[in-house]
Design an enzyme around this catalytic site. Sequence first.
Site, short mmCIF file in Angstrom:
data_model
loop_
_atom_site.label_atom_id
_atom_site.label_comp_id
_atom_site.label_asym_id
_atom_site.label_seq_id
_atom_site.Cartn_x
_atom_site.Cartn_y
_atom_site.Cartn_z
N CYS A 252 -44.19 23.65 17.53
CA CYS A 252 -42.79 24.00 17.23
C CYS A 252 -41.87 23.47 18.33
O CYS A 252 -41.70 22.27 18.45
CB CYS A 252 -42.66 25.50 17.01
SG CYS A 252 -41.10 25.91 16.22
N HIS A 336 -46.53 26.07 12.41
CA HIS A 336 -47.26 27.07 13.19
C HIS A 336 -48.71 27.21 12.73
O HIS A 336 -49.01 28.01 11.85
CB HIS A 336 -46.55 28.43 13.09
CG HIS A 336 -45.26 28.44 13.84
ND1 HIS A 336 -45.18 28.82 15.17
CD2 HIS A 336 -44.01 28.09 13.47
CE1 HIS A 336 -43.93 28.70 15.58
NE2 HIS A 336 -43.19 28.27 14.57
N GLU A 338 -50.94 28.71 14.17
CA GLU A 338 -51.43 30.06 14.47
C GLU A 338 -50.99 31.05 13.38
O GLU A 338 -51.43 32.19 13.38
CB GLU A 338 -50.92 30.52 15.83
CG GLU A 338 -49.48 31.05 15.87
CD GLU A 338 -48.40 29.96 15.79
OE1 GLU A 338 -48.77 28.77 15.64
OE2 GLU A 338 -47.20 30.30 15.85
#
Lengths: 357, 1067
Positions: A252, A336, A338
């Site tokens: 990001c 993202h 994650e």
Amino acid sequence: MKRKKATLLLQDGREFSGWSFGYDGLSEGEIVFSTAMVGYPESLTDPSYSGQILCVSYPLVGNYGIPEEEPDVQGLCTRFESERIHVRGLVIADYSEKYSHWSATKSLSQWMQEQQIPGICGIDTRALVQLLRDEGAKLGAIVPEGCPAPASFPDPNLENQVAIVSCREVTHYGSGPKRVVLVDCGVKHQIIRCLVARGIEVVRVPWDYDFNTLEWDGLFVSNGPGNPALCEVTVDHLRKALEGDKPVFGICMGNQLLSRAAGGRTYKLKYGHRSHNQPVRLVGTERCFITSQNHGFAVDTSTLGPDWEPLFVNMNDGTNEGIRHKTKPFFSAQFHPEASSGPVDTEFLFDEFIAKL
Amino acid sequence: MTDKTIRKVLLLGSGALKIGEAGEFDYSGSQALKALREEGIETVLINPNIATVQTSEGIADKIYFLPVTPAFVEKVIEKERPQGIFLSFGGQTALNCGVELYRSGFLERSGVRVLGTPVKSIIDTEDRDLFVRRLDEIGVKTIRSHAAASLEEALAAADQVGYPVILRAAYALGGLGSGFCDNRQELEAAAAKAFAFSPQVLVEKSLKGWKEIEYEVVRDCHNNCITVCNMENFDPLGIHTGESIVVAPSQTLTNDEFHFLRKKAIDIVRHLGIVGECNVQYAFSPDGEDYRVIEVNARLSRSSALASKATGYPLAFVAAKLGLGYGLHELKNSVTQTTPAFFEPALDYVVCKIPRWDLAKFKGVSREIGSSMKSVGEVMAIGRTFEEAIQKGLRMIGQGANGFVCNKPYKVEDLDWALRHPTDTRIFAIAAAFESGYDVERIHALTHIDRWFLDKLYNLETTYRELEACPSLAAVGRGLFLKAKRQGFSDIQIARVFHCPEAEARERRLRLGIRPCIKQIDTLAAEFPSATNYLYLTYNGTKNDIIPSYGSRTVIVLGSGAYRIGSSVEFDWCGVSAVNTFRRKGWQAVMINYNPETVSTDYDSCDRLYFDELSFETVLEVCAVERPFGVVVSVGGQIPNNLALPLQRSGINILGTSAEDIDRAEDRNKFSSIVDRLGIDQPRWQELTTMADIERFVEDVGFPVLVRPSYVLSGAAMNVCYSEADLHTFLEMAVEVSAEHPVVISSFIQRSKEFEFDAVADQGRIVAHAISEHIEYAGVHSGDATIQFPPQKLYCVTAARIRRVAAAIAAELHITGPFNIQFLAHQGQVKVIECNLRASRSFPFVSKILKLNFVDLAVRCMLGEHPEPSAIDAFELPYVGVKASQFSFSRLGHADPVLGVDMASTGEVGCIGDTFDEALLKAMLSVGHRIPGGAVLISSGNALQKADMLPACQLLHAKGFTLYASRGTCRYLNENGVSALPVRFPDEHGAEPSALELIRDHRVDLVINIPKNFTHGELTNGYRIRRAAIDFNVPLITNSRLATAYIRAFCTLEPDGLPVKAWDEYR
């Protein structure tokens, strides 16, 4: 339950009326929207929302309440993405007064009261999303009844939001044969969890810390709020690191800072990408992924240095979703991997990073 | 890259609509055919369901109205030589047929490639043992399931997992033959039934009370995977998802739970190697993060049709393209046209699906719902609050509810029982419980329904009380009124609180400036601009998404709502046909409908689709925005027909026949006096309010009489009574007779023939008509009857009389558009029994046989085109069409599978043959009959019926069939030179074999049981035989006329030699 009236005031004077929930007070910021249908506890605590009022387009919010935070032994949040709510205000359509979930201990409204975050419900969020989509992200305020309207709308993008949300000191997490320095621009705890879970030591340093003074096997540049152009200190440090050959991975804001270090330009998107359904394609392959995203700025790949190339591209609007160095183990993702909240389909990028160490 | 060697593709349809397999497959098949056509691929379709949209002109290149069975499919393949075949768009019927063709090696031998998901993956998902093993390989938890091939094995398995257990039959659609068993006895009973349908049963641990969550997953051949939608069942596990209220997206899952299950779904689909669409169903524990995979459907399903409509993502269309080798990234999102099909829809609304049951139509059937499907249709409601969606939905199911609250009192003896035992009306038991002061916690303890849903429902009760606390309608302030509207209260509901007419509530609402907003379903929650025409109304909004262009000529076509017994896919065909004609003529056609199983609610099929209620309030609000030239009420069955008068009174132009004339046909008294005045005969009838009057009338007309109550306490609504005793039993036990609830009694003529007259008129002049003939005598509902067209045994003089009467009625009622009249013909006399000034159930059938679209013609009449009267003479057709009914009695445990004056069938087929026998045989095979191999069991009712059956029995005898017969029938047959073996009835004793055992052991291949009359007996011998035939899956016929025709057909024709001809070859 009787709710107080409230107004969502846009900087151009337009108003949306609704009802106040959460904290009874004024909230100012940049209004952005997300089309994610789940994950409000994660989103609200995501430091990348610093300075922003979040409009959730999915109308039913608060359904499953808020769980009690139980930090793990290392002090990482297990339920949230950071220790506190980072959005400045929340705009929704239909707030669920009653929640239902085995893990919930309080309602969304209670939690927002505790953290002094105002919310407004009863809004035609679809109409608001269309307005933001057509005219771009706007400054605005949630003004509960009886609260004076703000005289001006300071732009949070002019402030260095990263400096606000980054950690103040160096912290160590996990253990393992390899050490990764994590540059905290407002890191989501899930990123640290993803790294630690792979058996490495993580050294979390503030955004402006000169990590080149440390010993490390790999460098990770985190997500974070606001305008990447305000983080030139980090970019300078990065440029130096890129002279070496040790693996670098960014997510990001990390993608944007790495791009700037690679000579690229970043620019503000009209209304950003904030959702759980962003399609990206691994450049040069048939492999496509659904990703979770939250960013208002993007990388202009045409300005990248000659040693760099795009890694992922957004299939909706063609914007950059990641870059990589043509020869060295440097890469980053604008989305993202994650997740938290959102789909977990690209978590393998952490494995690829670890494998390079 | 797609495979360019595929030039011609065969697609298997799902046949007649039945419980568990309904209109959703017309929608998915139509989408797939459209996708293929777009690729320039030639398409061949096998589907005997003649009322579907997919079997209409211009959808597939070749259409075969043939049974979807391996024998017929093989012949079509040999004739058409396609390179590819799609198995996943025709439900379980197509899938099972395809698996058989694969296993027999036929597909390989004939070089036909299965497109999309490989058959091996299909088998992995269908065979429970294999399925568990495959998911074990990737560590995905399944419900511990023990396959058993015998009762002993099943009992042992149950002992191992511990009761309660759930029993499932393998390879069965919609959970057929499955059920919960609390103990050994229940398991023994359930297993006996399940083994009748399947060689394998599965015993599983029951997870009652867990959440049920579904994901719709799409995968392409590049291994790219997305989940298009997830859904959460309102009812906890234990109720088949087709029987459950379902919401999309899930409401009570956290991010971690949502994505944990999503990830598992993707892992499963990748591991199984699905290419196309797939549905993964989970049980999810409400108090932790434990889960089990319930099942995986490697094909388009009811849920995928729902997911398509819920999100705007055209799953079937995309699945067809993926089957051709496209990647998801190579396809466009058909809503935005700018973004790719590789994405996951974001919703900014909530949808609620509610099943529609028709259990009240069946006597003896249990109202409890569970792991096997009983519902016949469903609705989907869209709102921006859950309350709004569910209240809309409860109105849409069309069973008299005004929403969750403000209904007729829900009468129940034991509320706790009603909450604990799910039935088709449990949602109203919840409303009653709130009213009686139960709190959410108590209802949750009894129902296990998640508290979140119950809290939302309680909000409705609260708002109802707030409204009730207002002294008058005028005292309801804007805040409260708006709150109620935002929670989906209709004007009628609010009016009901204040005991005033709907118009007053509407007026108050308008005065308060409360109007609904029109919102788009755009797949991306407004993130990208889209010009989508897929719309709904909500009171939770401040801005309309669209502003129609008033410059254009717009018409609104009202759809047919939820499929139910009596109104089904045939009206969807009518609606779609009407829309097509309007569009072709340059009009903007707007559709309003809310049935997710339909083609008419495909936003591609019209200029604008309002997926919303067919209520006065909603239609008027749509009209306010659209300002249409007119509204069509005559192509969607009875629901829109009933709106004609109120809409016209509100200044809306009704296209075609005027609302007043529609009313003159609908109102029994008005119509009767017209018929009398025109000198047309009708069965004598009267509307009566007291027993004394009824007796007096019956004395006058004589038995039998047809009794039509306006208020039914239990059992079927209509009945034929043959005697004083019958009449009294029916009227006293089942019906309320009062001034408020009058009963209509008509004289009933026995052994009378029945004809359907379907037609289109232009300003009172008939421009096209079709007379079709029932095979059964009058007394079998026209929706259940087997119908032949053109008629095969119609006297010229009768035909002429029918035409004359119809012409007179058309002129008198100034009909412009479609209409249908039902006639009785007896000894050369014709009588009118019913007249509807709208398209009828048989419109698609006669249109497709005649190759003249009646709806198209009707629309042209409505538009004032004055089309030339059709010159086609049906009597000259060199072929015959036969429409046969599909019954779903196997789903409706304990229901008496007998035909009567009330409709019981759930679907129909229409087949064409060069002769009547051929067409009938194809039609019977299409609705699940199997030509008997060796033995037939006959019990043939009274003396006249025995005589009726004699010629057929002689034929069977001559063909070498073994005939088993009840004692009386046996004696009669033997006396008449037909040797038959006697069997004993369930309550008889003797040395003869027992009828029930013959059926249970499948020693007979066909059961013919002719009830003595149309009264619904109690647990009689006949009932037990009929029910046994259903439960043990032995074909059953209960009508002597149909039985005779069918026997003659299979005795005179060689079933293997039936010609295989496409629709266009009948000329």
